[in-house]
Scaffold this motif. Structure first.
Motif, PDB file in Angstrom:
ATOM      1  N   LEU A 162     -80.282  93.142  69.625  1.00 24.32           N
ATOM      2  CA  LEU A 162     -80.012  91.974  68.783  1.00 24.32           C
ATOM      3  C   LEU A 162     -80.635  90.715  69.394  1.00 24.32           C
ATOM      4  CD1 LEU A 162     -78.510  90.874  66.293  1.00 24.32           C
ATOM      5  CD2 LEU A 162     -76.539  90.520  67.778  1.00 24.32           C
ATOM      6  N   GLY A 163     -80.477  90.541  70.699  1.00 20.93           N
ATOM      7  CA  GLY A 163     -81.069  89.388  71.378  1.00 20.93           C
ATOM      8  C   GLY A 163     -82.586  89.414  71.325  1.00 20.93           C
ATOM      9  N   ALA A 164     -83.171  90.601  71.468  1.00 22.15           N
ATOM     10  CA  ALA A 164     -84.629  90.714  71.400  1.00 22.15           C
ATOM     11  C   ALA A 164     -85.141  90.353  70.018  1.00 22.15           C
ATOM     12  CB  ALA A 164     -85.059  92.130  71.772  1.00 22.15           C
ATOM     13  N   ILE A 180     -89.924  86.236  61.556  1.00 24.58           N
ATOM     14  CA  ILE A 180     -88.632  86.709  61.027  1.00 24.58           C
ATOM     15  C   ILE A 180     -88.783  88.108  60.460  1.00 24.58           C
ATOM     16  CG2 ILE A 180     -86.859  86.297  59.275  1.00 24.58           C
ATOM     17  CD1 ILE A 180     -87.312  83.303  59.719  1.00 24.58           C
ATOM     18  N   LEU A 181     -89.919  88.353  59.772  1.00 25.65           N
ATOM     19  CA  LEU A 181     -90.180  89.692  59.249  1.00 25.65           C
ATOM     20  C   LEU A 181     -90.320  90.700  60.400  1.00 25.65           C
ATOM     21  CD1 LEU A 181     -90.280  90.177  56.282  1.00 25.65           C
ATOM     22  CD2 LEU A 181     -92.767  90.206  56.389  1.00 25.65           C
ATOM     23  N   LEU A 182     -91.025  90.306  61.432  1.00 17.77           N
ATOM     24  CA  LEU A 182     -91.171  91.158  62.606  1.00 17.77           C
ATOM     25  C   LEU A 182     -89.824  91.398  63.282  1.00 17.77           C
ATOM     26  CD1 LEU A 182     -93.088  92.648  64.508  1.00 17.77           C
ATOM     27  CD2 LEU A 182     -93.395  90.508  65.743  1.00 17.77           C
ATOM     28  N   ALA A 183     -88.988  90.364  63.344  1.00 19.26           N
ATOM     29  CA  ALA A 183     -87.658  90.487  63.957  1.00 19.26           C
ATOM     30  C   ALA A 183     -86.781  91.468  63.192  1.00 19.26           C
ATOM     31  CB  ALA A 183     -86.987  89.123  64.030  1.00 19.26           C
ATOM     32  N   ALA A 213     -87.882  86.370  66.538  1.00 22.85           N
ATOM     33  CA  ALA A 213     -87.854  85.476  65.378  1.00 22.85           C
ATOM     34  C   ALA A 213     -88.071  84.031  65.800  1.00 22.85           C
ATOM     35  CB  ALA A 213     -86.534  85.623  64.633  1.00 22.85           C
ATOM     36  N   VAL A 214     -87.463  83.611  66.884  1.00 16.60           N
ATOM     37  CA  VAL A 214     -87.591  82.229  67.341  1.00 16.60           C
ATOM     38  C   VAL A 214     -88.997  81.964  67.879  1.00 16.60           C
ATOM     39  CG1 VAL A 214     -86.788  80.608  69.101  1.00 16.60           C
ATOM     40  CG2 VAL A 214     -85.141  81.920  67.772  1.00 16.60           C
ATOM     41  N   ARG A 215     -89.524  82.911  68.645  1.00 11.77           N
ATOM     42  CA  ARG A 215     -90.823  82.700  69.286  1.00 11.77           C
ATOM     43  C   ARG A 215     -91.974  82.718  68.282  1.00 11.77           C
ATOM     44  NH1 ARG A 215     -91.852  87.112  73.137  1.00 11.77           N
ATOM     45  NH2 ARG A 215     -92.709  88.108  71.311  1.00 11.77           N
TER      46      ARG A 215
END
Length: 119
Positions: free
Chosen positions: A50-52, A65-68, A57-59
Motif C-alpha cells: 500500500l505504501g509503495a 495514479i494509473l501505475l499506482a 502515485a505521489v512521485r
C-alpha cells in the motif's frame, strides 16, 4: 540391574513426562502461534505494498495514479497468494503431526492386543 523409567504420578509430573518422552505433542499450540505470526508478517507486507503504491502515485504525478493502481492490484494479489500458501503450509504441518498421533494410537492398540494374546 536398572529398571526402566516409570511414569510419575500426579498432574505436574505427568505433564512433564509427556513432554520429555514425546507422548504429548505441543505442535498444535505452537503451530497456531507460528501461523498468526506469519499472518502478521504478511500483513506488514500488505502495508508495504500500500505504501509503495501511494509512493508511486505521489512521485509520478498524473499518470502515476494509473501505475499506482496496477502496483496496488498486483501487490495485493501477491499478498493473497502468500496468505493461501502460508495457510497450506501450516495445514500440511498439522496433518503430518496428526498422522503421527494416529500411528501412536494404532501402535498402542497392537501392543495391547499382543499382550492379551500372550496371556
Amino acid at each position: 540391574m536398572r529398571r526402566p523409567l516409570q511414569r510419575p504420578q500426579g498432574a505436574n509430573g505427568q505433564f512433564l513426562w509427556d513432554l520429555l518422552t514425546f507422548e504429548r505433542l505441543i505442535t498444535g499450540t505452537l503451530t497456531h502461534l507460528v501461523y498468526w505470526a506469519g499472518l502478521g508478517i504478511i500483513g506488514i507486507m500488505a502495508f508495504g505494498v500500500l505504501g509503495a503504491s501511494v509512493g508511486v502515485a505521489v512521485r509520478e504525478g498524473g499518470w502515476g495514479i494509473l501505475l499506482a493502481i496496477g502496483v496496488l492490484g498486483i501487490g495485493m494479489l501477491g499478498v493473497f497468494v502468500a496468505v493461501l500458501l502460508w495457510r497450506a503450509f501450516c495445514e500440511f504441518y498439522v496433518t503430518i503431526f496428526k498422522i503421527s498421533e494416529d500411528l501412536h494410537v494404532l501402535r498402542q492398540d497392537v501392543e495391547a492386543e499382543r499382550a492379551r494374546q500372550g496371556k
